[in-house]
Scaffold this motif. Structure first.
Motif, mmCIF file in Angstrom:
data_model
loop_
_atom_site.group_PDB
_atom_site.id
_atom_site.type_symbol
_atom_site.label_atom_id
_atom_site.label_comp_id
_atom_site.label_asym_id
_atom_site.label_seq_id
_atom_site.Cartn_x
_atom_site.Cartn_y
_atom_site.Cartn_z
ATOM 1 N N PHE A 74 0.609 -1.221 -0.144
ATOM 2 C CA PHE A 74 -0.036 0.141 0.001
ATOM 3 C C PHE A 74 0.967 1.323 0.036
ATOM 4 O O PHE A 74 2.019 1.214 0.325
ATOM 5 C CB PHE A 74 -1.015 -0.028 1.228
ATOM 6 C CG PHE A 74 -0.568 0.267 2.613
ATOM 7 C CD1 PHE A 74 -0.180 1.328 3.172
ATOM 8 C CD2 PHE A 74 0.253 -0.799 3.065
ATOM 9 C CE1 PHE A 74 0.272 1.458 4.258
ATOM 10 C CE2 PHE A 74 0.888 -0.827 4.492
ATOM 11 C CZ PHE A 74 0.631 0.318 5.010
ATOM 12 N N ALA A 75 0.118 2.334 -0.501
ATOM 13 C CA ALA A 75 0.672 3.593 -0.401
ATOM 14 C C ALA A 75 0.229 4.481 0.545
ATOM 15 O O ALA A 75 -1.042 4.291 0.976
ATOM 16 C CB ALA A 75 0.610 4.456 -1.886
ATOM 17 N N GLY A 76 0.844 5.459 1.233
ATOM 18 C CA GLY A 76 0.320 6.390 2.144
ATOM 19 C C GLY A 76 0.210 5.732 3.725
ATOM 20 O O GLY A 76 1.289 4.963 3.928
ATOM 21 N N GLU A 77 -0.373 6.005 4.532
ATOM 22 C CA GLU A 77 -0.752 5.787 5.835
ATOM 23 C C GLU A 77 -1.760 4.727 6.164
ATOM 24 O O GLU A 77 -2.558 4.726 5.671
ATOM 25 C CB GLU A 77 -0.704 6.944 6.756
ATOM 26 C CG GLU A 77 0.343 8.075 6.802
ATOM 27 C CD GLU A 77 1.537 7.603 7.300
ATOM 28 O OE1 GLU A 77 1.596 6.760 8.309
ATOM 29 O OE2 GLU A 77 2.849 7.814 6.638
ATOM 30 N N MET A 78 -1.444 3.960 7.055
ATOM 31 C CA MET A 78 -2.742 2.946 7.448
ATOM 32 C C MET A 78 -3.654 3.847 8.290
ATOM 33 O O MET A 78 -3.330 4.748 9.235
ATOM 34 C CB MET A 78 -2.100 1.742 8.405
ATOM 35 C CG MET A 78 -3.018 0.901 8.980
ATOM 36 S SD MET A 78 -3.460 -0.446 7.679
ATOM 37 C CE MET A 78 -2.081 -1.079 6.950
ATOM 38 N N ALA A 79 -4.864 3.740 7.653
ATOM 39 C CA ALA A 79 -6.134 4.242 8.354
ATOM 40 C C ALA A 79 -6.581 3.374 9.490
ATOM 41 O O ALA A 79 -6.990 4.046 10.529
ATOM 42 C CB ALA A 79 -7.034 4.665 7.191
ATOM 43 N N ASN A 80 -6.894 2.295 9.256
ATOM 44 C CA ASN A 80 -7.553 1.426 10.263
ATOM 45 C C ASN A 80 -7.266 0.028 9.879
ATOM 46 O O ASN A 80 -7.391 -0.583 8.592
ATOM 47 C CB ASN A 80 -9.158 1.647 10.301
ATOM 48 C CG ASN A 80 -9.769 1.010 11.047
ATOM 49 O OD1 ASN A 80 -9.452 0.876 12.274
ATOM 50 N ND2 ASN A 80 -11.337 0.772 10.821
ATOM 51 N N ILE A 81 -7.374 -0.760 10.906
ATOM 52 C CA ILE A 81 -7.420 -2.273 10.818
ATOM 53 C C ILE A 81 -8.293 -2.888 11.752
ATOM 54 O O ILE A 81 -8.250 -2.520 13.069
ATOM 55 C CB ILE A 81 -5.770 -2.846 11.132
ATOM 56 C CG1 ILE A 81 -4.737 -2.348 10.322
ATOM 57 C CG2 ILE A 81 -5.720 -4.448 11.226
ATOM 58 C CD1 ILE A 81 -3.411 -2.564 10.611
ATOM 59 N N HIS A 82 -9.213 -3.708 11.365
ATOM 60 C CA HIS A 82 -9.995 -4.298 12.320
ATOM 61 C C HIS A 82 -10.188 -5.776 12.219
ATOM 62 O O HIS A 82 -10.385 -6.348 10.826
ATOM 63 C CB HIS A 82 -11.527 -3.594 11.842
ATOM 64 C CG HIS A 82 -12.566 -4.175 12.766
ATOM 65 N ND1 HIS A 82 -12.634 -3.827 14.166
ATOM 66 C CD2 HIS A 82 -13.660 -4.974 12.493
ATOM 67 C CE1 HIS A 82 -13.490 -4.420 14.515
ATOM 68 N NE2 HIS A 82 -14.110 -5.148 13.702
ATOM 69 N N VAL A 83 -9.886 -6.535 12.944
ATOM 70 C CA VAL A 83 -9.753 -7.966 12.794
ATOM 71 C C VAL A 83 -10.810 -8.740 13.794
ATOM 72 O O VAL A 83 -10.625 -8.186 15.223
ATOM 73 C CB VAL A 83 -8.331 -8.513 13.131
ATOM 74 C CG1 VAL A 83 -7.564 -8.244 11.851
ATOM 75 C CG2 VAL A 83 -7.695 -8.273 14.143
ATOM 76 N N VAL A 84 -11.415 -9.541 13.593
ATOM 77 C CA VAL A 84 -12.287 -10.437 14.581
ATOM 78 C C VAL A 84 -12.193 -11.824 14.422
ATOM 79 O O VAL A 84 -11.975 -12.428 13.291
ATOM 80 C CB VAL A 84 -13.668 -9.933 14.611
ATOM 81 C CG1 VAL A 84 -13.971 -8.461 14.988
ATOM 82 C CG2 VAL A 84 -14.215 -10.225 13.149
ATOM 83 N N ASP A 85 -12.409 -12.779 15.432
ATOM 84 C CA ASP A 85 -12.412 -13.964 15.186
ATOM 85 C C ASP A 85 -13.830 -14.648 15.065
ATOM 86 O O ASP A 85 -14.758 -13.889 14.644
ATOM 87 C CB ASP A 85 -12.041 -14.810 16.595
ATOM 88 C CG ASP A 85 -12.876 -14.721 17.668
ATOM 89 O OD1 ASP A 85 -14.225 -14.131 17.552
ATOM 90 O OD2 ASP A 85 -12.665 -14.781 18.956
ATOM 91 N N TRP A 86 -14.152 -15.869 14.628
ATOM 92 C CA TRP A 86 -15.296 -16.320 14.335
ATOM 93 C C TRP A 86 -16.484 -16.268 14.835
ATOM 94 O O TRP A 86 -17.677 -16.050 14.505
ATOM 95 C CB TRP A 86 -14.967 -18.177 13.918
ATOM 96 C CG TRP A 86 -14.997 -18.705 15.214
ATOM 97 C CD1 TRP A 86 -13.783 -18.731 15.932
ATOM 98 C CD2 TRP A 86 -16.237 -19.449 16.145
ATOM 99 N NE1 TRP A 86 -13.998 -19.698 17.287
ATOM 100 C CE2 TRP A 86 -15.163 -19.879 17.115
ATOM 101 C CE3 TRP A 86 -17.251 -19.569 15.594
ATOM 102 C CZ2 TRP A 86 -15.946 -20.554 18.165
ATOM 103 C CZ3 TRP A 86 -17.848 -20.496 16.789
ATOM 104 C CH2 TRP A 86 -17.502 -20.674 17.823
ATOM 105 N N ASN A 87 -16.079 -15.497 16.223
ATOM 106 C CA ASN A 87 -17.398 -15.181 16.940
ATOM 107 C C ASN A 87 -17.610 -13.642 17.003
ATOM 108 O O ASN A 87 -18.475 -13.353 17.727
ATOM 109 C CB ASN A 87 -17.037 -15.604 18.624
ATOM 110 C CG ASN A 87 -17.421 -17.237 18.670
ATOM 111 O OD1 ASN A 87 -18.383 -17.684 18.245
ATOM 112 N ND2 ASN A 87 -16.607 -17.683 19.715
ATOM 113 N N GLY A 88 -16.948 -12.933 16.331
ATOM 114 C CA GLY A 88 -16.905 -11.666 16.062
ATOM 115 C C GLY A 88 -16.305 -10.966 17.290
ATOM 116 O O GLY A 88 -16.500 -9.625 17.521
ATOM 117 N N VAL A 89 -15.472 -11.525 18.134
ATOM 118 C CA VAL A 89 -14.621 -10.882 19.276
ATOM 119 C C VAL A 89 -13.589 -10.142 18.684
ATOM 120 O O VAL A 89 -12.815 -10.825 17.953
ATOM 121 C CB VAL A 89 -14.199 -11.893 20.296
ATOM 122 C CG1 VAL A 89 -13.580 -11.308 21.356
ATOM 123 C CG2 VAL A 89 -15.362 -12.847 20.988
ATOM 124 N N PRO A 90 -13.213 -8.886 18.949
ATOM 125 C CA PRO A 90 -12.334 -8.182 18.313
ATOM 126 C C PRO A 90 -10.728 -8.832 18.925
ATOM 127 O O PRO A 90 -10.627 -9.426 19.945
ATOM 128 C CB PRO A 90 -12.573 -6.644 18.810
ATOM 129 C CG PRO A 90 -13.328 -6.708 19.879
ATOM 130 C CD PRO A 90 -14.234 -8.095 19.673
#
Length: 109
Positions: A74-90
């Motif tokens: 990617f170019a630029g800056e990281m704006a957001n990273i969102h990861v969750v498991d199979w239960n939707g837990v962050p």
């Protein structure tokens, strides 16, 4: 016999110059989802992003992972990273979410 690889043939050097940063998602054996947003452009380093259940638009990549590694330049800056498991837990509350590594100015691999 050499294999044709459209992602890494003519675009790899150009990608490293135009998309100098690298984000790596590493699965931990549990189905999980991720979303990566940048303020520049992003592209997946894979032969077939659709086969890897990943959707990439100009500034956002989202998909699923359970095992293995998925990489994006990617170019630029990281704006957001969102990861969750199979239960939707962050990520902050689940040890099973994928790990995320961000490298700015990463050379082509």
């Amino acid at each position: 016999m050499a294999r044709d690889d459209p992602v890494s043939q003519d675009t790899s050097v150009q990608s490293a110059e135009q998309l100098p940063n690298l984000v790596t998602i590493v699965g931990r054996g549990v189905p999980s989802t991720f979303e990566i947003a940048v303020d520049g452009e992003i592209e997946m380093l894979a032969d077939d992003p659709v086969a890897e259940a990943t959707i990439v638009s100009d500034k956002v990549a989202e998909g699923t992972i359970d095992v293995g590694v998925q990489r994006f330049r990617f170019a630029g800056e990281m704006a957001n990273i969102h990861v969750v498991d199979w239960n939707g837990v962050p990520a902050s509350k689940s040890p099973n979410t994928p790990t995320v590594h961000v490298e700015y100015g990463s050379p082509e691999r």
